[in-house]
Scaffold this motif. Structure first.
Motif, PDB file in Angstrom:
ATOM      1  N   CYS A  17      37.554  21.548  50.658  1.00  0.00           N
ATOM      2  CA  CYS A  17      38.874  20.762  50.676  1.00  0.00           C
ATOM      3  C   CYS A  17      38.291  20.372  48.675  1.00  0.00           C
ATOM      4  O   CYS A  17      38.047  20.426  48.618  1.00  0.00           O
ATOM      5  CB  CYS A  17      38.483  19.666  51.380  1.00  0.00           C
ATOM      6  SG  CYS A  17      37.365  18.132  51.463  1.00  0.00           S
ATOM      7  N   CYS A  18      39.819  19.743  49.048  1.00  0.00           N
ATOM      8  CA  CYS A  18      39.841  18.901  48.115  1.00  0.00           C
ATOM      9  C   CYS A  18      39.333  17.491  47.324  1.00  0.00           C
ATOM     10  O   CYS A  18      39.351  17.217  46.555  1.00  0.00           O
ATOM     11  CB  CYS A  18      41.202  19.553  46.856  1.00  0.00           C
ATOM     12  SG  CYS A  18      42.378  18.219  47.628  1.00  0.00           S
ATOM     13  N   GLU A  19      39.719  17.435  48.798  1.00  0.00           N
ATOM     14  CA  GLU A  19      38.759  15.601  48.638  1.00  0.00           C
ATOM     15  C   GLU A  19      39.784  14.629  48.418  1.00  0.00           C
ATOM     16  O   GLU A  19      39.131  13.127  48.271  1.00  0.00           O
ATOM     17  CB  GLU A  19      37.330  15.221  47.882  1.00  0.00           C
ATOM     18  CG  GLU A  19      36.185  16.531  48.365  1.00  0.00           C
ATOM     19  CD  GLU A  19      34.638  16.231  48.024  1.00  0.00           C
ATOM     20  OE1 GLU A  19      34.418  14.461  48.460  1.00  0.00           O
ATOM     21  OE2 GLU A  19      34.142  16.580  47.155  1.00  0.00           O
ATOM     22  N   ASP A  20      40.775  15.118  48.231  1.00  0.00           N
ATOM     23  CA  ASP A  20      42.025  14.457  48.223  1.00  0.00           C
ATOM     24  C   ASP A  20      41.781  13.307  48.972  1.00  0.00           C
ATOM     25  O   ASP A  20      42.007  11.618  49.164  1.00  0.00           O
ATOM     26  CB  ASP A  20      43.316  14.720  48.095  1.00  0.00           C
ATOM     27  CG  ASP A  20      43.833  14.670  46.767  1.00  0.00           C
ATOM     28  OD1 ASP A  20      42.366  14.666  45.774  1.00  0.00           O
ATOM     29  OD2 ASP A  20      44.476  15.034  46.477  1.00  0.00           O
ATOM     30  N   SER A  21      41.311  12.931  50.452  1.00  0.00           N
ATOM     31  CA  SER A  21      41.475  11.698  51.277  1.00  0.00           C
ATOM     32  C   SER A  21      40.233  10.922  51.258  1.00  0.00           C
ATOM     33  O   SER A  21      40.936   9.738  51.531  1.00  0.00           O
ATOM     34  CB  SER A  21      40.920  12.911  52.464  1.00  0.00           C
ATOM     35  OG  SER A  21      42.578  13.097  53.099  1.00  0.00           O
ATOM     36  N   GLU A  63      36.637  15.269  56.614  1.00  0.00           N
ATOM     37  CA  GLU A  63      37.824  15.931  55.657  1.00  0.00           C
ATOM     38  C   GLU A  63      37.327  17.312  55.357  1.00  0.00           C
ATOM     39  O   GLU A  63      36.466  17.433  55.447  1.00  0.00           O
ATOM     40  CB  GLU A  63      38.454  15.123  54.914  1.00  0.00           C
ATOM     41  CG  GLU A  63      37.393  15.634  53.176  1.00  0.00           C
ATOM     42  CD  GLU A  63      38.060  14.854  52.327  1.00  0.00           C
ATOM     43  OE1 GLU A  63      39.155  14.458  52.083  1.00  0.00           O
ATOM     44  OE2 GLU A  63      37.163  14.720  51.524  1.00  0.00           O
ATOM     45  N   GLY A  89      42.786  14.914  57.591  1.00  0.00           N
ATOM     46  CA  GLY A  89      43.096  16.058  56.621  1.00  0.00           C
ATOM     47  C   GLY A  89      43.636  17.011  57.003  1.00  0.00           C
ATOM     48  O   GLY A  89      43.031  17.392  58.047  1.00  0.00           O
ATOM     49  N   SER A  90      45.243  17.720  57.025  1.00  0.00           N
ATOM     50  CA  SER A  90      45.158  19.249  57.258  1.00  0.00           C
ATOM     51  C   SER A  90      44.480  20.186  57.969  1.00  0.00           C
ATOM     52  O   SER A  90      44.283  21.144  58.059  1.00  0.00           O
ATOM     53  CB  SER A  90      46.778  19.236  56.159  1.00  0.00           C
ATOM     54  OG  SER A  90      47.410  20.007  56.610  1.00  0.00           O
ATOM     55  N   CYS A  91      43.493  20.061  56.139  1.00  0.00           N
ATOM     56  CA  CYS A  91      42.900  20.765  56.202  1.00  0.00           C
ATOM     57  C   CYS A  91      41.020  21.563  57.174  1.00  0.00           C
ATOM     58  O   CYS A  91      41.172  21.965  58.355  1.00  0.00           O
ATOM     59  CB  CYS A  91      41.265  20.620  54.497  1.00  0.00           C
ATOM     60  SG  CYS A  91      42.468  21.606  53.833  1.00  0.00           S
ATOM     61  N   PRO A  97      45.519  23.558  54.114  1.00  0.00           N
ATOM     62  CA  PRO A  97      46.072  25.196  53.565  1.00  0.00           C
ATOM     63  C   PRO A  97      44.685  25.451  52.716  1.00  0.00           C
ATOM     64  O   PRO A  97      44.602  26.375  51.794  1.00  0.00           O
ATOM     65  CB  PRO A  97      46.277  24.246  51.641  1.00  0.00           C
ATOM     66  CG  PRO A  97      45.795  22.820  51.478  1.00  0.00           C
ATOM     67  CD  PRO A  97      45.854  22.772  52.296  1.00  0.00           C
ATOM     68  N   GLY A 140      48.008  15.252  57.664  1.00  0.00           N
ATOM     69  CA  GLY A 140      48.353  14.594  56.288  1.00  0.00           C
ATOM     70  C   GLY A 140      47.547  15.243  55.682  1.00  0.00           C
ATOM     71  O   GLY A 140      47.011  15.477  55.335  1.00  0.00           O
ATOM     72  N   CYS A 141      48.117  16.139  54.367  1.00  0.00           N
ATOM     73  CA  CYS A 141      47.273  16.294  52.491  1.00  0.00           C
ATOM     74  C   CYS A 141      48.083  15.570  51.672  1.00  0.00           C
ATOM     75  O   CYS A 141      49.469  16.266  51.014  1.00  0.00           O
ATOM     76  CB  CYS A 141      48.212  17.581  52.704  1.00  0.00           C
ATOM     77  SG  CYS A 141      47.508  18.573  51.154  1.00  0.00           S
ATOM     78  N   PRO A 142      47.513  14.606  50.850  1.00  0.00           N
ATOM     79  CA  PRO A 142      46.027  14.365  51.465  1.00  0.00           C
ATOM     80  C   PRO A 142      46.510  13.284  53.022  1.00  0.00           C
ATOM     81  O   PRO A 142      47.878  13.779  53.761  1.00  0.00           O
ATOM     82  CB  PRO A 142      45.229  13.203  50.984  1.00  0.00           C
ATOM     83  CG  PRO A 142      46.933  12.692  49.743  1.00  0.00           C
ATOM     84  CD  PRO A 142      47.821  14.140  50.358  1.00  0.00           C
TER      85      PRO A 142
HETATM   86  S1  SF4 Z   1      44.298  18.260  53.716  1.00  0.00           S
HETATM   87 FE1  SF4 Z   1      44.739  18.216  51.526  1.00  0.00          FE
HETATM   88  S2  SF4 Z   1      44.233  16.924  50.379  1.00  0.00           S
HETATM   89 FE2  SF4 Z   1      43.028  16.802  52.376  1.00  0.00          FE
HETATM   90  S3  SF4 Z   1      41.598  18.470  51.803  1.00  0.00           S
HETATM   91 FE3  SF4 Z   1      42.975  19.630  52.264  1.00  0.00          FE
HETATM   92  S4  SF4 Z   1      44.685  20.610  50.824  1.00  0.00           S
HETATM   93 FE4  SF4 Z   1      43.518  18.624  50.268  1.00  0.00          FE
END
Ligand code: SF4
Length: 163
Positions: A17-21, A63, A89-91, A97, A140-142
């Motif tokens: 993931c991108c760690e935004d959460s 996450e 989060g969505s991932c 994504p 949610g994303c994040p």
């Molecule tokens: S759900 Fe969105 S914000 Fe969270 S890890 Fe995935 S891409 Fe990143």
């Protein structure tokens, strides 16, 4: 002497993931760190501390999606150590994504084949529920911060942590 207060034993983990959460989670601390310090024993949270352990937890927040056999083993280990597991989060909840490569056409897929082999990635990137039982989800994303806080409150009540 007063008995030490019971705290909620929490782990926070990130996979593909991108760690935004995690960023949202740390932003929430701007207002809540004093309460959380009193109520929560962070057993594992790399964004908050350098000393982390994987031991008994009341709640594990995860996450990210699962993209390798090593990650699949790791999420199973976390599941075995916690009483409640929350996908963040969505991932983590749906795979996307992070799982976009699952939909690549054949040509694009062949182009990334050597990367998948080199890093021992799974053929498909999958959400947590494909590998372990998930007790609650924060979409949610994040992640949606209000939904996260509602689940955290629920966990504090469930495990009888005095507010
Ligand atoms: S759900 Fe969105 S914000 Fe969270 S890890 Fe995935 S891409 Fe990143």
């Amino acid at each position: 002497m007063n008995k030490p207060k019971n705290k909620l034993r929490v782990g926070w983990f990130s996979f593909t993931c991108c760690e935004d959460s995690t960023v949202v989670f740390t932003e929430l601390m701007n207002e809540r760190w004093q309460d959380w310090k009193r109520l929560i024993d962070f057993r594992h949270a790399r964004a908050l501390q350098t000393k982390n352990v994987l031991d008994e937890m009341d709640v594990a927040f995860i996450e990210g999606a699962v993209s390798s056999p090593e990650q699949a083993e790791q999420v199973k280990k976390i599941r075995a150590k916690c009483k409640m597991l929350v996908a963040i989060g969505s991932c983590a909840v749906t795979g996307l994504p992070s799982s976009q490569r699952n939909q690549f056409d054949e040509k694009t897929r062949q182009e990334i084949e050597f990367i998948l082999a080199r890093f021992n990635h799974l053929d498909q990137v999958q959400p947590l529920k494909e590998f372990i039982k998930v007790d609650a989800e924060v979409p949610g994303c994040p992640m949606d911060p209000d939904k996260f806080l509602a689940i955290l409150d629920l966990a504090l009540k469930k495990f009888n942590i005095q507010l």
